[in-house]
Design a protein around this motif. Sequence first.
Motif, short mmCIF file in Angstrom:
data_model
loop_
_atom_site.label_atom_id
_atom_site.label_comp_id
_atom_site.label_asym_id
_atom_site.label_seq_id
_atom_site.Cartn_x
_atom_site.Cartn_y
_atom_site.Cartn_z
N GLN A 131 0.93 -1.17 0.15
CA GLN A 131 0.09 -0.03 0.03
C GLN A 131 0.85 1.19 0.13
OE1 GLN A 131 -3.01 0.29 -0.31
NE2 GLN A 131 -3.35 2.47 -0.35
N ALA A 132 1.87 1.16 0.67
CA ALA A 132 3.03 2.06 0.70
C ALA A 132 3.20 2.70 -0.59
CB ALA A 132 3.82 2.28 1.92
N ALA A 133 3.86 1.66 -1.25
CA ALA A 133 4.38 1.61 -2.50
C ALA A 133 3.46 2.27 -3.54
CB ALA A 133 4.92 0.34 -3.01
N ARG A 134 2.28 1.95 -3.41
CA ARG A 134 1.17 2.36 -4.28
C ARG A 134 0.84 3.76 -4.06
NH1 ARG A 134 -1.61 -2.69 -3.33
NH2 ARG A 134 -2.74 -1.97 -1.81
N GLU A 135 0.94 4.17 -2.84
CA GLU A 135 0.79 5.83 -2.47
C GLU A 135 1.90 6.36 -2.87
OE1 GLU A 135 -1.82 7.19 -1.04
OE2 GLU A 135 -2.88 4.96 -1.11
N ASN A 136 3.17 6.11 -3.06
CA ASN A 136 4.12 6.70 -3.51
C ASN A 136 4.04 6.96 -5.00
OD1 ASN A 136 5.73 7.03 -0.93
ND2 ASN A 136 6.99 4.97 -1.54
N VAL A 137 3.58 5.93 -5.63
CA VAL A 137 3.22 5.94 -7.23
C VAL A 137 2.16 7.13 -7.36
CG1 VAL A 137 2.38 4.85 -9.12
CG2 VAL A 137 3.91 3.63 -7.82
N ARG A 138 1.02 7.14 -6.57
CA ARG A 138 0.12 8.19 -6.74
C ARG A 138 0.61 9.32 -6.44
NH1 ARG A 138 -3.66 4.09 -3.46
NH2 ARG A 138 -4.54 3.10 -5.19
N ALA A 139 1.47 9.46 -5.40
CA ALA A 139 1.93 10.95 -4.99
C ALA A 139 2.81 11.50 -6.17
CB ALA A 139 3.00 11.03 -3.80
N ASP A 140 3.71 10.46 -6.80
CA ASP A 140 4.57 11.09 -7.98
C ASP A 140 3.45 11.38 -9.04
OD1 ASP A 140 6.82 10.39 -6.68
OD2 ASP A 140 7.15 8.35 -7.72
N LEU A 141 2.70 10.50 -9.23
CA LEU A 141 1.66 10.94 -10.47
C LEU A 141 0.90 12.57 -10.18
CD1 LEU A 141 -0.10 7.68 -11.46
CD2 LEU A 141 1.59 8.83 -12.78
N ASP A 142 0.56 12.63 -8.87
CA ASP A 142 0.00 13.99 -8.43
C ASP A 142 0.67 15.06 -8.48
OD1 ASP A 142 -2.49 12.66 -7.75
OD2 ASP A 142 -2.06 12.59 -5.63
#
Length: 141
Positions: A76-87
């Motif tokens: 989940q933390a890895a997914r959140e990092n990807v989302r943050a990068d995309l944001d």
Amino acid sequence: MRTSQDRFADAITALAGTMGFVYVHAVWFAVWIALNLGLFGRSAVFDPYPFGLLTTIVSLEAIFLSTFVMVSQNRQAARENVRADLDFETNLRAEIWAVHTGKALGLNPEEIERHVQETIRQSRRAMDSEAGVQPVEPEAL
């Protein structure tokens, strides 16, 4: 791009996070304790008080469940990092497009930035205090 181990860890974590899981364990513990206290006859007792086998099983289950939860949390933390990068990328693109559009329309970027900073300050004051500071009205933007 989940592996079979990731899917298994997610499934176990999803199951363990339900009230059904709690109810099943409550019934299981009650039956185990009743059985081993001799309520169904002395011949049925296989783990007498202080229930050493039950303690071992519960401890092993806790170890495995905590590991599955940590695996799921790491994913989940890895997914959140990807989302943050995309944001971040999306916000940066929008900022660059807005600046270029503003220049093409002949707007003063410094004046707009001052307005944005004041709006941000006013919104933060409204969120941080209960002193009656009003949030920025959409018409004022």
